[in-house]
Design a protein around this motif. Structure first.
Motif, PDB file in Angstrom:
ATOM      1  N   GLN A  75      17.092   1.385  -8.330  1.00 55.86           N
ATOM      2  CA  GLN A  75      16.588   2.197  -7.059  1.00 55.86           C
ATOM      3  C   GLN A  75      17.171   3.542  -6.905  1.00 55.86           C
ATOM      4  O   GLN A  75      16.709   4.590  -6.438  1.00 55.86           O
ATOM      5  CB  GLN A  75      16.234   1.736  -5.779  1.00 55.86           C
ATOM      6  CG  GLN A  75      17.115   0.927  -4.970  1.00 55.86           C
ATOM      7  CD  GLN A  75      17.719  -0.444  -5.688  1.00 55.86           C
ATOM      8  OE1 GLN A  75      17.416  -0.814  -6.654  1.00 55.86           O
ATOM      9  NE2 GLN A  75      18.259  -1.054  -4.623  1.00 55.86           N
ATOM     10  N   HIS A  76      18.473   3.749  -7.295  1.00 56.60           N
ATOM     11  CA  HIS A  76      19.334   4.948  -7.039  1.00 56.60           C
ATOM     12  C   HIS A  76      19.947   5.366  -8.465  1.00 56.60           C
ATOM     13  O   HIS A  76      20.866   5.961  -8.565  1.00 56.60           O
ATOM     14  CB  HIS A  76      20.419   4.908  -6.022  1.00 56.60           C
ATOM     15  CG  HIS A  76      19.894   4.339  -4.786  1.00 56.60           C
ATOM     16  ND1 HIS A  76      18.818   5.250  -4.218  1.00 56.60           N
ATOM     17  CD2 HIS A  76      19.971   3.358  -4.127  1.00 56.60           C
ATOM     18  CE1 HIS A  76      18.745   4.709  -3.014  1.00 56.60           C
ATOM     19  NE2 HIS A  76      19.229   3.642  -2.797  1.00 56.60           N
ATOM     20  N   CYS A  97      12.769  14.230  -9.545  1.00 59.71           N
ATOM     21  CA  CYS A  97      13.496  14.316  -8.226  1.00 59.71           C
ATOM     22  C   CYS A  97      13.674  15.792  -7.603  1.00 59.71           C
ATOM     23  O   CYS A  97      14.387  16.716  -8.038  1.00 59.71           O
ATOM     24  CB  CYS A  97      14.984  13.973  -8.904  1.00 59.71           C
ATOM     25  SG  CYS A  97      15.193  12.657  -9.800  1.00 59.71           S
ATOM     26  N   ASP A 149      15.137  12.273  -4.443  1.00 62.06           N
ATOM     27  CA  ASP A 149      13.767  12.394  -4.977  1.00 62.06           C
ATOM     28  C   ASP A 149      12.881  13.006  -3.548  1.00 62.06           C
ATOM     29  O   ASP A 149      13.361  13.523  -2.720  1.00 62.06           O
ATOM     30  CB  ASP A 149      13.485  11.116  -5.074  1.00 62.06           C
ATOM     31  CG  ASP A 149      13.611  10.077  -4.019  1.00 62.06           C
ATOM     32  OD1 ASP A 149      13.177   8.845  -4.152  1.00 62.06           O
ATOM     33  OD2 ASP A 149      13.757  10.462  -2.707  1.00 62.06           O
ATOM     34  N   ASP A 150      11.664  12.582  -3.814  1.00 57.64           N
ATOM     35  CA  ASP A 150      10.762  13.421  -2.724  1.00 57.64           C
ATOM     36  C   ASP A 150      10.773  12.485  -1.487  1.00 57.64           C
ATOM     37  O   ASP A 150      10.182  12.802  -0.308  1.00 57.64           O
ATOM     38  CB  ASP A 150       9.393  13.273  -3.061  1.00 57.64           C
ATOM     39  CG  ASP A 150       8.805  11.898  -3.927  1.00 57.64           C
ATOM     40  OD1 ASP A 150       7.727  11.768  -4.405  1.00 57.64           O
ATOM     41  OD2 ASP A 150       9.759  10.921  -3.787  1.00 57.64           O
ATOM     42  N   GLU A 151      11.956  11.304  -1.425  1.00 54.20           N
ATOM     43  CA  GLU A 151      11.909  10.685  -0.266  1.00 54.20           C
ATOM     44  C   GLU A 151      13.395  10.598   0.322  1.00 54.20           C
ATOM     45  O   GLU A 151      13.969   9.872   1.047  1.00 54.20           O
ATOM     46  CB  GLU A 151      11.355   9.087  -0.448  1.00 54.20           C
ATOM     47  CG  GLU A 151      10.041   9.129  -0.565  1.00 54.20           C
ATOM     48  CD  GLU A 151       9.651   7.852  -0.795  1.00 54.20           C
ATOM     49  OE1 GLU A 151       8.352   7.295  -0.741  1.00 54.20           O
ATOM     50  OE2 GLU A 151      10.238   6.773  -1.292  1.00 54.20           O
ATOM     51  N   GLN A 152      14.186  11.625   0.008  1.00 52.57           N
ATOM     52  CA  GLN A 152      15.649  11.802   0.236  1.00 52.57           C
ATOM     53  C   GLN A 152      16.304  10.552  -0.071  1.00 52.57           C
ATOM     54  O   GLN A 152      17.431  10.508   0.533  1.00 52.57           O
ATOM     55  CB  GLN A 152      15.413  11.962   1.810  1.00 52.57           C
ATOM     56  CG  GLN A 152      15.056  13.334   2.214  1.00 52.57           C
ATOM     57  CD  GLN A 152      16.175  14.434   2.482  1.00 52.57           C
ATOM     58  OE1 GLN A 152      17.184  14.453   1.453  1.00 52.57           O
ATOM     59  NE2 GLN A 152      16.173  15.458   3.126  1.00 52.57           N
ATOM     60  N   ASN A 153      15.981  10.196  -1.202  1.00 49.66           N
ATOM     61  CA  ASN A 153      16.806   9.041  -1.767  1.00 49.66           C
ATOM     62  C   ASN A 153      17.647   9.635  -2.856  1.00 49.66           C
ATOM     63  O   ASN A 153      17.119  10.379  -3.821  1.00 49.66           O
ATOM     64  CB  ASN A 153      15.897   7.863  -2.473  1.00 49.66           C
ATOM     65  CG  ASN A 153      15.534   6.954  -1.133  1.00 49.66           C
ATOM     66  OD1 ASN A 153      16.206   6.869  -0.254  1.00 49.66           O
ATOM     67  ND2 ASN A 153      14.320   6.756  -1.201  1.00 49.66           N
ATOM     68  N   GLN A 330       5.365   1.900  -9.687  1.00 47.24           N
ATOM     69  CA  GLN A 330       5.958   2.989  -8.444  1.00 47.24           C
ATOM     70  C   GLN A 330       4.553   3.475  -7.415  1.00 47.24           C
ATOM     71  O   GLN A 330       4.748   3.518  -6.427  1.00 47.24           O
ATOM     72  CB  GLN A 330       6.417   4.100  -9.253  1.00 47.24           C
ATOM     73  CG  GLN A 330       8.161   3.957  -9.440  1.00 47.24           C
ATOM     74  CD  GLN A 330       8.608   5.043  -9.999  1.00 47.24           C
ATOM     75  OE1 GLN A 330       8.193   5.591 -11.074  1.00 47.24           O
ATOM     76  NE2 GLN A 330       9.498   5.778  -9.562  1.00 47.24           N
ATOM     77  N   LYS A 334       4.237   2.448  -3.410  1.00 48.08           N
ATOM     78  CA  LYS A 334       4.014   3.814  -2.490  1.00 48.08           C
ATOM     79  C   LYS A 334       2.788   3.342  -1.803  1.00 48.08           C
ATOM     80  O   LYS A 334       2.456   4.230  -1.292  1.00 48.08           O
ATOM     81  CB  LYS A 334       4.345   4.998  -3.178  1.00 48.08           C
ATOM     82  CG  LYS A 334       5.686   5.331  -3.744  1.00 48.08           C
ATOM     83  CD  LYS A 334       5.831   6.573  -4.039  1.00 48.08           C
ATOM     84  CE  LYS A 334       7.259   6.977  -4.555  1.00 48.08           C
ATOM     85  NZ  LYS A 334       7.065   8.464  -5.063  1.00 48.08           N
ATOM     86  N   GLN A 336       0.078   3.479  -3.313  1.00 47.09           N
ATOM     87  CA  GLN A 336      -1.068   4.634  -3.749  1.00 47.09           C
ATOM     88  C   GLN A 336      -2.113   3.585  -4.885  1.00 47.09           C
ATOM     89  O   GLN A 336      -1.752   2.719  -5.178  1.00 47.09           O
ATOM     90  CB  GLN A 336      -0.181   5.669  -4.750  1.00 47.09           C
ATOM     91  CG  GLN A 336       0.647   6.634  -3.651  1.00 47.09           C
ATOM     92  CD  GLN A 336       1.488   7.362  -4.626  1.00 47.09           C
ATOM     93  OE1 GLN A 336       1.812   7.082  -5.871  1.00 47.09           O
ATOM     94  NE2 GLN A 336       1.878   8.436  -4.071  1.00 47.09           N
TER      95      GLN A 336
END
Ligand SMILES: O=C(Nc1ccc2c(c1)CNCC2)c1ccc(F)cc1
Length: 344
Positions: A75-76, A97, A149-153, A330, A334, A336
Protein backbone atom coordinates in the motif's frame (compact mmCIF):
# COMPACT_ATOMS: atom_id res chain seq x y z
CA UNK A 1 9.97 2.14 -50.57
CA UNK A 2 10.43 4.95 -48.15
CA UNK A 3 9.81 4.48 -44.45
CA UNK A 4 8.97 7.73 -42.77
CA UNK A 5 10.46 8.20 -39.30
CA UNK A 6 7.74 7.91 -36.66
CA UNK A 7 6.85 11.38 -35.51
CA UNK A 8 6.60 12.07 -31.75
CA UNK A 9 2.90 11.54 -31.58
CA UNK A 10 2.97 8.27 -33.49
CA UNK A 11 5.54 6.77 -31.11
CA UNK A 12 2.75 7.19 -28.55
CA UNK A 13 0.41 5.39 -30.98
CA UNK A 14 1.01 2.23 -28.97
CA UNK A 15 -1.05 3.79 -26.15
CA UNK A 16 -3.96 4.46 -28.53
CA UNK A 17 -7.30 3.24 -27.17
CA UNK A 18 -5.70 2.22 -23.88
CA UNK A 19 -4.63 5.57 -22.35
CA UNK A 20 -5.21 9.22 -23.17
CA UNK A 21 -2.03 11.28 -22.68
CA UNK A 22 -2.11 14.67 -20.94
CA UNK A 23 0.50 17.15 -19.67
CA UNK A 24 4.00 16.33 -18.46
CA UNK A 25 3.95 16.14 -14.64
CA UNK A 26 7.55 15.30 -13.96
CA UNK A 27 10.91 15.01 -15.63
CA UNK A 28 13.58 12.85 -14.07
CA UNK A 29 17.11 12.07 -15.19
CA UNK A 30 16.30 9.83 -18.09
CA UNK A 31 12.52 9.73 -17.91
CA UNK A 32 9.55 11.97 -18.49
CA UNK A 33 6.32 11.41 -16.55
CA UNK A 34 3.03 12.34 -18.19
CA UNK A 35 -0.45 12.36 -16.71
CA UNK A 36 -2.62 9.71 -18.38
CA UNK A 37 -6.22 8.54 -18.31
CA UNK A 38 -6.96 4.82 -18.41
CA UNK A 39 -9.65 4.72 -21.10
CA UNK A 40 -11.84 1.88 -19.77
CA UNK A 41 -12.16 3.16 -16.21
CA UNK A 42 -11.49 6.88 -16.69
CA UNK A 43 -8.96 6.65 -13.83
CA UNK A 44 -5.83 8.80 -13.80
CA UNK A 45 -2.42 7.17 -14.04
CA UNK A 46 1.20 8.35 -14.25
CA UNK A 47 2.96 7.28 -17.44
CA UNK A 48 6.76 7.16 -17.15
CA UNK A 49 8.24 7.37 -20.66
CA UNK A 50 11.85 6.42 -21.37
CA UNK A 51 13.75 6.53 -24.62
CA UNK A 52 16.00 3.46 -24.78
CA UNK A 53 18.46 5.31 -27.04
CA UNK A 54 19.00 7.98 -24.38
CA UNK A 55 19.17 5.49 -21.52
CA UNK A 56 22.53 4.06 -22.64
CA UNK A 57 24.19 2.34 -19.69
CA UNK A 58 21.21 3.26 -17.51
CA UNK A 59 19.06 0.68 -19.30
CA UNK A 60 20.00 -2.09 -16.83
CA UNK A 61 18.79 0.21 -13.97
CA UNK A 62 15.41 0.53 -15.65
CA UNK A 63 15.17 -3.22 -16.15
CA UNK A 64 16.05 -3.63 -12.46
CA UNK A 65 13.34 -1.15 -11.44
CA UNK A 66 10.75 -2.97 -13.55
CA UNK A 67 11.65 -6.40 -12.14
CA UNK A 68 11.51 -4.99 -8.59
CA UNK A 69 8.16 -3.23 -9.14
CA UNK A 70 6.68 -6.45 -10.60
CA UNK A 71 7.57 -8.26 -7.38
CA UNK A 72 6.48 -5.57 -4.95
CA UNK A 73 2.82 -5.03 -4.10
CA UNK A 74 2.29 -2.87 -1.00
CA UNK A 75 0.00 0.00 0.00
CA UNK A 76 2.96 2.39 0.37
CA UNK A 77 4.88 1.42 -2.77
CA UNK A 78 3.87 3.10 -6.02
CA UNK A 79 2.12 0.38 -8.03
CA UNK A 80 3.21 -0.68 -11.53
CA UNK A 81 0.07 -1.41 -13.56
CA UNK A 82 1.46 -2.06 -17.02
CA UNK A 83 4.72 -2.14 -18.96
CA UNK A 84 4.77 -1.37 -22.69
CA UNK A 85 8.04 -1.80 -24.57
CA UNK A 86 8.42 -0.92 -28.25
CA UNK A 87 11.51 -0.55 -30.39
CA UNK A 88 12.96 2.63 -28.82
CA UNK A 89 10.65 3.36 -25.90
CA UNK A 90 9.58 1.90 -22.59
CA UNK A 91 6.31 3.07 -21.03
CA UNK A 92 5.62 2.31 -17.36
CA UNK A 93 2.00 2.84 -16.30
CA UNK A 94 2.19 3.73 -12.61
CA UNK A 95 -0.07 4.67 -9.70
CA UNK A 96 -1.14 8.35 -9.77
CA UNK A 97 0.31 10.42 -6.90
CA UNK A 98 -1.09 13.96 -7.24
CA UNK A 99 0.14 15.12 -3.84
CA UNK A 100 3.65 15.57 -5.21
CA UNK A 101 6.89 14.96 -3.31
CA UNK A 102 7.18 14.65 0.47
CA UNK A 103 10.21 16.93 0.04
CA UNK A 104 7.98 19.86 -1.07
CA UNK A 105 5.40 19.01 1.60
CA UNK A 106 8.05 19.44 4.35
CA UNK A 107 9.55 22.58 2.79
CA UNK A 108 6.10 24.23 2.57
CA UNK A 109 5.63 23.67 6.32
CA UNK A 110 9.25 24.24 7.42
CA UNK A 111 9.03 21.03 9.47
CA UNK A 112 6.36 18.60 10.63
CA UNK A 113 4.91 18.18 14.10
CA UNK A 114 5.80 14.85 15.75
CA UNK A 115 2.28 13.49 15.32
CA UNK A 116 2.23 14.03 11.56
CA UNK A 117 5.85 12.95 11.11
CA UNK A 118 5.03 9.74 12.97
CA UNK A 119 2.13 8.86 10.64
CA UNK A 120 4.36 9.36 7.59
CA UNK A 121 7.35 7.60 9.14
CA UNK A 122 5.25 4.55 10.06
CA UNK A 123 4.16 4.30 6.42
CA UNK A 124 7.77 4.53 5.21
CA UNK A 125 8.96 1.92 7.76
CA UNK A 126 6.09 -0.34 6.65
CA UNK A 127 7.24 -0.12 3.01
CA UNK A 128 10.94 -0.62 3.87
CA UNK A 129 10.22 -3.60 6.14
CA UNK A 130 8.19 -5.15 3.31
CA UNK A 131 10.96 -4.54 0.73
CA UNK A 132 13.64 -5.99 3.04
CA UNK A 133 11.46 -9.01 3.75
CA UNK A 134 11.27 -9.59 -0.02
CA UNK A 135 15.08 -9.54 -0.16
CA UNK A 136 15.41 -6.05 -1.67
CA UNK A 137 17.11 -2.86 -0.50
CA UNK A 138 15.95 0.47 -1.96
CA UNK A 139 19.28 2.34 -1.52
CA UNK A 140 17.93 5.74 -2.46
CA UNK A 141 15.49 6.57 0.36
CA UNK A 142 14.88 10.33 0.45
CA UNK A 143 11.85 12.70 0.52
CA UNK A 144 12.11 13.23 -3.24
CA UNK A 145 11.34 9.53 -3.72
CA UNK A 146 8.23 9.58 -1.54
CA UNK A 147 5.09 10.89 -3.23
CA UNK A 148 1.68 11.67 -1.74
CA UNK A 149 -1.45 10.14 -3.28
CA UNK A 150 -4.89 11.75 -3.31
CA UNK A 151 -5.51 10.56 0.26
CA UNK A 152 -2.27 11.94 1.77
CA UNK A 153 -0.73 8.46 1.85
CA UNK A 154 2.94 8.05 0.95
CA UNK A 155 4.05 5.99 -2.04
CA UNK A 156 7.70 5.02 -2.46
CA UNK A 157 9.02 5.37 -6.01
CA UNK A 158 12.23 5.00 -7.99
CA UNK A 159 13.62 1.51 -7.50
CA UNK A 160 16.26 2.21 -10.12
CA UNK A 161 19.04 1.80 -7.54
CA UNK A 162 17.48 -1.01 -5.57
CA UNK A 163 19.49 -4.15 -5.04
CA UNK A 164 18.50 -7.73 -4.66
CA UNK A 165 21.83 -9.49 -4.11
CA UNK A 166 21.71 -13.09 -5.32
CA UNK A 167 22.64 -14.41 -1.90
CA UNK A 168 19.84 -12.46 -0.23
CA UNK A 169 20.43 -9.49 2.07
CA UNK A 170 23.43 -11.16 3.70
CA UNK A 171 25.74 -10.55 0.74
CA UNK A 172 27.65 -7.29 0.56
CA UNK A 173 27.20 -4.71 -2.17
CA UNK A 174 29.97 -2.61 -3.64
CA UNK A 175 28.26 -0.02 -5.82
CA UNK A 176 28.11 3.40 -4.28
CA UNK A 177 24.84 5.10 -5.20
CA UNK A 178 22.00 7.28 -4.05
CA UNK A 179 22.27 10.83 -2.75
CA UNK A 180 25.33 11.58 -0.56
CA UNK A 181 23.38 13.41 2.19
CA UNK A 182 21.30 10.27 2.80
CA UNK A 183 24.13 7.76 2.26
CA UNK A 184 25.41 5.61 5.13
CA UNK A 185 29.06 6.03 6.30
CA UNK A 186 30.06 2.51 5.21
CA UNK A 187 28.58 3.18 1.77
CA UNK A 188 30.50 6.39 1.12
CA UNK A 189 33.77 5.02 2.48
CA UNK A 190 33.65 2.45 -0.33
CA UNK A 191 33.61 -0.48 2.09
CA UNK A 192 31.42 -3.46 1.42
CA UNK A 193 28.03 -2.86 2.95
CA UNK A 194 24.64 -4.50 3.42
CA UNK A 195 21.82 -2.80 1.51
CA UNK A 196 19.27 -3.13 4.29
CA UNK A 197 21.66 -1.64 6.90
CA UNK A 198 22.31 1.31 4.56
CA UNK A 199 18.54 1.81 4.14
CA UNK A 200 18.18 2.04 7.95
CA UNK A 201 20.74 4.89 8.06
CA UNK A 202 18.80 6.70 5.29
CA UNK A 203 15.65 6.31 7.38
CA UNK A 204 17.48 8.19 10.16
CA UNK A 205 18.32 11.04 7.80
CA UNK A 206 14.72 11.01 6.53
CA UNK A 207 13.28 11.14 10.07
CA UNK A 208 15.58 14.04 10.93
CA UNK A 209 14.41 15.88 7.76
CA UNK A 210 10.74 15.29 8.70
CA UNK A 211 11.16 16.58 12.27
CA UNK A 212 13.66 19.38 11.62
CA UNK A 213 13.08 20.52 8.02
CA UNK A 214 16.78 20.36 7.20
CA UNK A 215 19.48 17.67 6.91
CA UNK A 216 21.53 16.30 9.84
CA UNK A 217 24.69 16.17 7.72
CA UNK A 218 25.09 18.93 5.20
CA UNK A 219 27.90 20.86 3.58
CA UNK A 220 28.49 22.47 0.19
CA UNK A 221 31.86 20.74 0.06
CA UNK A 222 31.31 17.03 -0.63
CA UNK A 223 34.44 15.82 1.16
CA UNK A 224 33.49 17.86 4.26
CA UNK A 225 30.00 16.34 4.01
CA UNK A 226 31.55 12.85 3.87
CA UNK A 227 33.64 13.57 7.00
CA UNK A 228 30.54 14.72 8.90
CA UNK A 229 28.70 11.55 7.88
CA UNK A 230 31.62 9.32 8.83
CA UNK A 231 31.87 11.03 12.21
CA UNK A 232 28.11 10.66 12.59
CA UNK A 233 27.92 13.93 14.52
CA UNK A 234 24.74 15.95 14.19
CA UNK A 235 23.00 18.57 16.32
CA UNK A 236 19.47 18.05 17.61
CA UNK A 237 17.36 21.24 17.71
CA UNK A 238 15.64 22.14 20.99
CA UNK A 239 12.19 21.12 19.81
CA UNK A 240 12.99 17.40 19.49
CA UNK A 241 11.46 15.15 22.17
CA UNK A 242 13.60 12.74 24.18
CA UNK A 243 12.04 9.70 22.45
CA UNK A 244 12.65 11.11 18.97
CA UNK A 245 16.29 11.84 19.85
CA UNK A 246 16.67 8.27 21.10
CA UNK A 247 15.25 6.86 17.87
CA UNK A 248 17.53 9.09 15.76
CA UNK A 249 20.48 7.89 17.85
CA UNK A 250 19.54 4.24 17.14
CA UNK A 251 19.15 4.88 13.41
CA UNK A 252 22.21 7.09 12.85
CA UNK A 253 24.82 4.69 14.27
CA UNK A 254 28.04 4.93 12.24
CA UNK A 255 28.79 1.25 12.89
CA UNK A 256 26.08 -0.63 10.95
CA UNK A 257 26.26 -3.48 13.46
CA UNK A 258 25.16 -1.11 16.24
CA UNK A 259 22.29 0.29 14.11
CA UNK A 260 18.67 -0.61 14.97
CA UNK A 261 17.27 -3.37 12.74
CA UNK A 262 14.03 -2.96 10.81
CA UNK A 263 12.39 -5.58 13.05
CA UNK A 264 13.28 -3.62 16.23
CA UNK A 265 12.08 -0.47 14.45
CA UNK A 266 8.52 -1.84 14.14
CA UNK A 267 8.01 -1.53 17.91
CA UNK A 268 10.26 1.44 18.71
CA UNK A 269 8.81 3.58 21.56
CA UNK A 270 8.68 6.75 19.45
CA UNK A 271 6.87 4.92 16.62
CA UNK A 272 4.47 3.33 19.12
CA UNK A 273 3.49 6.58 20.86
CA UNK A 274 -0.25 7.04 20.42
CA UNK A 275 -0.54 3.67 18.66
CA UNK A 276 -1.39 0.25 20.09
CA UNK A 277 -0.29 -1.79 17.04
CA UNK A 278 3.33 -2.23 15.89
CA UNK A 279 4.00 -1.03 12.33
CA UNK A 280 2.36 -3.57 10.01
CA UNK A 281 4.28 -4.30 6.83
CA UNK A 282 2.61 -7.35 5.32
CA UNK A 283 0.31 -6.58 2.41
CA UNK A 284 -3.19 -7.10 3.94
CA UNK A 285 -4.77 -7.29 0.47
CA UNK A 286 -2.29 -9.86 -0.78
CA UNK A 287 -4.66 -12.77 -1.21
CA UNK A 288 -3.88 -15.36 -3.86
CA UNK A 289 -7.60 -15.23 -4.59
CA UNK A 290 -8.67 -12.80 -7.31
CA UNK A 291 -11.77 -10.64 -6.90
CA UNK A 292 -14.75 -12.39 -8.56
CA UNK A 293 -16.73 -9.22 -9.32
CA UNK A 294 -13.80 -7.60 -11.13
CA UNK A 295 -13.02 -10.81 -13.04
CA UNK A 296 -16.61 -11.09 -14.24
CA UNK A 297 -16.67 -7.44 -15.30
CA UNK A 298 -13.51 -8.00 -17.39
CA UNK A 299 -14.77 -11.31 -18.79
CA UNK A 300 -18.07 -9.68 -19.84
CA UNK A 301 -16.37 -6.65 -21.35
CA UNK A 302 -13.87 -8.65 -23.42
CA UNK A 303 -16.26 -11.51 -24.15
CA UNK A 304 -13.56 -13.89 -22.98
CA UNK A 305 -14.07 -16.81 -20.56
CA UNK A 306 -13.23 -16.02 -16.93
CA UNK A 307 -10.41 -18.62 -16.99
CA UNK A 308 -8.65 -16.76 -19.82
CA UNK A 309 -8.80 -13.50 -17.85
CA UNK A 310 -7.48 -15.24 -14.71
CA UNK A 311 -4.64 -16.76 -16.74
CA UNK A 312 -3.61 -13.38 -18.18
CA UNK A 313 -3.56 -11.72 -14.74
CA UNK A 314 -1.69 -14.58 -13.09
CA UNK A 315 0.99 -14.59 -15.79
CA UNK A 316 2.18 -11.25 -14.39
CA UNK A 317 2.97 -9.82 -17.84
CA UNK A 318 1.57 -6.45 -16.77
CA UNK A 319 -0.71 -6.11 -19.78
CA UNK A 320 -3.69 -3.78 -20.29
CA UNK A 321 -6.03 -6.44 -18.91
CA UNK A 322 -4.04 -6.82 -15.69
CA UNK A 323 -3.79 -3.00 -15.42
CA UNK A 324 -7.58 -2.75 -15.81
CA UNK A 325 -8.05 -5.46 -13.17
CA UNK A 326 -5.78 -3.59 -10.71
CA UNK A 327 -7.64 -0.32 -11.30
CA UNK A 328 -11.04 -2.02 -10.88
CA UNK A 329 -9.80 -3.56 -7.62
CA UNK A 330 -8.67 -0.13 -6.38
CA UNK A 331 -12.00 1.42 -7.36
CA UNK A 332 -13.83 -1.33 -5.46
CA UNK A 333 -11.63 -0.75 -2.39
CA UNK A 334 -12.64 2.93 -2.56
CA UNK A 335 -16.33 2.02 -2.93
CA UNK A 336 -16.47 3.31 -6.51
CA UNK A 337 -18.49 1.64 -9.29
CA UNK A 338 -16.61 -0.94 -11.35
CA UNK A 339 -18.56 -0.81 -14.60
CA UNK A 340 -16.33 -0.72 -17.71
CA UNK A 341 -17.39 1.80 -20.35
CA UNK A 342 -18.36 -0.44 -23.23
CA UNK A 343 -17.85 1.70 -26.32
CA UNK A 344 -21.08 0.42 -27.91
O1 LIG B 1 1.73 10.70 -10.14
C1 LIG B 1 2.87 11.09 -10.21
N1 LIG B 1 3.21 12.41 -10.20
C2 LIG B 1 2.29 13.47 -10.18
C3 LIG B 1 0.95 13.32 -10.48
C4 LIG B 1 0.10 14.44 -10.48
C5 LIG B 1 0.59 15.70 -10.17
C6 LIG B 1 1.94 15.83 -9.84
C7 LIG B 1 2.78 14.73 -9.84
C8 LIG B 1 2.49 17.13 -9.44
N2 LIG B 1 1.68 18.26 -9.88
C9 LIG B 1 0.26 18.07 -9.51
C10 LIG B 1 -0.32 16.88 -10.22
C11 LIG B 1 4.00 10.11 -10.29
C12 LIG B 1 3.74 8.75 -10.02
C13 LIG B 1 4.75 7.82 -10.10
C14 LIG B 1 6.03 8.22 -10.45
F1 LIG B 1 7.02 7.31 -10.53
C15 LIG B 1 6.30 9.57 -10.70
C16 LIG B 1 5.28 10.51 -10.62
Amino acid sequence: METNMPSKSSSYAVLEGQYTLHETIGTGGFAKVKLGTHVLTGDKVAIKIMDKRLLGEDLPRVKLEIEALKELSHQHICKLYQKIEIENKIFLILEYCPGGELFDYIVERDRLEEKEARVFFRQIVSAVAYIHNKGYAHRDLKPENLLLDDEQNLKLIDFGLCARPKGGMETHLETCCGSPAYAAPELISGQEYLGNEADIWSLGVLLFALLCGYLPFDDDNVSTLYKKIQNGEYECPFWLSQKSKQLLHRLLQVNPKHRITVTELLTDPWLMEGFTEPVLWKNPFKTSKLDEECLIELSMYYGKPRTVIVEEIMQRNFTYISATYSLLLQRKAKGQRIRLESDT
